[in-house]
Scaffold this motif. Sequence first.
Motif, PDB file in Angstrom:
ATOM      1  N   PRO A 186      40.775  40.668  38.149  1.00 10.81           N
ATOM      2  CA  PRO A 186      39.819  40.114  39.103  1.00 10.81           C
ATOM      3  C   PRO A 186      39.766  40.678  40.522  1.00 10.81           C
ATOM      4  O   PRO A 186      39.049  40.107  41.340  1.00 10.81           O
ATOM      5  CB  PRO A 186      40.224  38.640  39.148  1.00 10.81           C
ATOM      6  CG  PRO A 186      41.687  38.642  38.911  1.00 10.81           C
ATOM      7  CD  PRO A 186      41.919  39.760  37.935  1.00 10.81           C
ATOM      8  N   ASP A 187      40.451  41.725  40.867  1.00 11.83           N
ATOM      9  CA  ASP A 187      40.491  42.164  42.267  1.00 11.83           C
ATOM     10  C   ASP A 187      39.521  43.312  42.518  1.00 11.83           C
ATOM     11  O   ASP A 187      39.626  44.374  41.900  1.00 11.83           O
ATOM     12  CB  ASP A 187      41.919  42.595  42.626  1.00 11.83           C
ATOM     13  CG  ASP A 187      42.162  42.639  44.125  1.00 11.83           C
ATOM     14  OD1 ASP A 187      41.186  42.762  44.884  1.00 11.83           O
ATOM     15  OD2 ASP A 187      43.332  42.553  44.537  1.00 11.83           O
ATOM     16  N   THR A 188      38.565  43.135  43.457  1.00 12.15           N
ATOM     17  CA  THR A 188      37.624  44.217  43.782  1.00 12.15           C
ATOM     18  C   THR A 188      38.280  45.332  44.581  1.00 12.15           C
ATOM     19  O   THR A 188      37.668  46.382  44.790  1.00 12.15           O
ATOM     20  CB  THR A 188      36.402  43.688  44.576  1.00 12.15           C
ATOM     21  OG1 THR A 188      36.842  43.043  45.770  1.00 12.15           O
ATOM     22  CG2 THR A 188      35.562  42.743  43.742  1.00 12.15           C
ATOM     23  N   ALA A 189      39.525  45.147  45.015  1.00 11.91           N
ATOM     24  CA  ALA A 189      40.261  46.220  45.690  1.00 11.91           C
ATOM     25  C   ALA A 189      40.924  47.165  44.697  1.00 11.91           C
ATOM     26  O   ALA A 189      41.537  48.157  45.100  1.00 11.91           O
ATOM     27  CB  ALA A 189      41.317  45.629  46.622  1.00 11.91           C
ATOM     28  N   GLY A 204      41.974  46.371  22.415  1.00  8.75           N
ATOM     29  CA  GLY A 204      41.156  45.947  21.287  1.00  8.75           C
ATOM     30  C   GLY A 204      40.290  44.739  21.568  1.00  8.75           C
ATOM     31  O   GLY A 204      39.991  43.948  20.665  1.00  8.75           O
ATOM     32  N   LYS A 205      39.857  44.589  22.819  1.00  7.88           N
ATOM     33  CA  LYS A 205      39.022  43.451  23.202  1.00  7.88           C
ATOM     34  C   LYS A 205      38.272  43.799  24.482  1.00  7.88           C
ATOM     35  O   LYS A 205      38.633  44.767  25.171  1.00  7.88           O
ATOM     36  CB  LYS A 205      39.865  42.203  23.415  1.00  7.88           C
ATOM     37  CG  LYS A 205      40.876  42.310  24.558  1.00  7.88           C
ATOM     38  CD  LYS A 205      41.803  41.092  24.646  1.00  7.88           C
ATOM     39  CE  LYS A 205      42.647  40.921  23.417  1.00  7.88           C
ATOM     40  NZ  LYS A 205      43.640  39.830  23.532  1.00  7.88           N
ATOM     41  N   PRO A 206      37.240  43.046  24.851  1.00  3.84           N
ATOM     42  CA  PRO A 206      36.554  43.307  26.120  1.00  3.84           C
ATOM     43  C   PRO A 206      37.493  43.155  27.309  1.00  3.84           C
ATOM     44  O   PRO A 206      38.345  42.257  27.334  1.00  3.84           O
ATOM     45  CB  PRO A 206      35.456  42.231  26.153  1.00  3.84           C
ATOM     46  CG  PRO A 206      35.226  41.870  24.725  1.00  3.84           C
ATOM     47  CD  PRO A 206      36.579  41.972  24.080  1.00  3.84           C
ATOM     48  N   VAL A 207      37.340  44.042  28.257  1.00  3.84           N
ATOM     49  CA  VAL A 207      38.061  43.967  29.527  1.00  3.84           C
ATOM     50  C   VAL A 207      37.023  43.874  30.631  1.00  3.84           C
ATOM     51  O   VAL A 207      36.146  44.742  30.749  1.00  3.84           O
ATOM     52  CB  VAL A 207      38.976  45.188  29.738  1.00  3.84           C
ATOM     53  CG1 VAL A 207      39.611  45.152  31.134  1.00  3.84           C
ATOM     54  CG2 VAL A 207      40.057  45.242  28.665  1.00  3.84           C
ATOM     55  N   LEU A 208      37.114  42.810  31.415  1.00  2.00           N
ATOM     56  CA  LEU A 208      36.187  42.616  32.526  1.00  2.00           C
ATOM     57  C   LEU A 208      36.939  42.840  33.828  1.00  2.00           C
ATOM     58  O   LEU A 208      37.992  42.238  34.053  1.00  2.00           O
ATOM     59  CB  LEU A 208      35.599  41.200  32.501  1.00  2.00           C
ATOM     60  CG  LEU A 208      34.780  40.836  31.263  1.00  2.00           C
ATOM     61  CD1 LEU A 208      34.202  39.430  31.408  1.00  2.00           C
ATOM     62  CD2 LEU A 208      33.665  41.842  31.012  1.00  2.00           C
ATOM     63  N   THR A 209      36.392  43.709  34.667  1.00  2.00           N
ATOM     64  CA  THR A 209      37.019  44.016  35.941  1.00  2.00           C
ATOM     65  C   THR A 209      36.068  43.648  37.077  1.00  2.00           C
ATOM     66  O   THR A 209      34.852  43.548  36.886  1.00  2.00           O
ATOM     67  CB  THR A 209      37.400  45.499  36.026  1.00  2.00           C
ATOM     68  OG1 THR A 209      36.218  46.292  36.217  1.00  2.00           O
ATOM     69  CG2 THR A 209      38.124  45.967  34.767  1.00  2.00           C
TER      70      THR A 209
END
Length: 243
Positions: A186-189, A204-209
């Motif tokens: 979760p960090d935009t930095a 093996g799964k979605p990664v959301l950044t």
Amino acid sequence: MTALGFLYPGHSAEDDYPRIEQLLGSDIRLDVVHTDIGTDAHRVDALREMGSAERLAAGVDELRMVGAESVVWACTSGSFVYGWEGAHEQVRTLAVTAGMPASSTSFAFVHALRELGVHKVAVGATYPEDIAELFADFLRAGGVEVTSVRGAGIVTAAEVATWGEAEIHLLAREADAPDAEALLLPDTALHTAAHIPALEKELGKPVLTANQVTVWEGLRLADRRVNAPMMGSLFTREPLVQV
């Protein structure tokens, strides 16, 4: 041309945005305006000041001048630290001030998870544990089940910005949980735009950044959809049919 506006605190991983713009490969322009970060610290008081209406308002004139169609407050911790209702008030005020649809990275995560049909997530945060838990609380308020939370204990965005591929993959592996349907960073930095396909392949799964979902949220507000496989599962799925 669709112009999307982003208010980004200070200077850390903003170079993710021109990278993402290139990866989108379409008539999309990402306009980034830097806001005053104030005290660079992952502490509740500093984060609430960073996300104050006055600091955000200072950047909206520039976005209006470049023709932005939507604006996203590109800071996760500077939004979820207000809590679910407080974060809603933050973006409502931003929308009125900017005169355009507005959101924040924290809501971008919730909306992206709904888009993917994901209900259970693991969180790998660079933040100290107490701040990471506030993000988990925010997700729960949005109807998301958080199976595990890993905080790396980093206090400043400046330090987060020094992380490279090895550190990011290590955090992802340590944070992931077998029952999680997706992993959130979760960090935009944190520089993640170049690593999403490799992270998804490894886990093996979605990664959301953070910067990924922030751009996706800007597109959502502007009613645009872009197929960009190098930006991960979020940018390759068809929209879910709401019933």
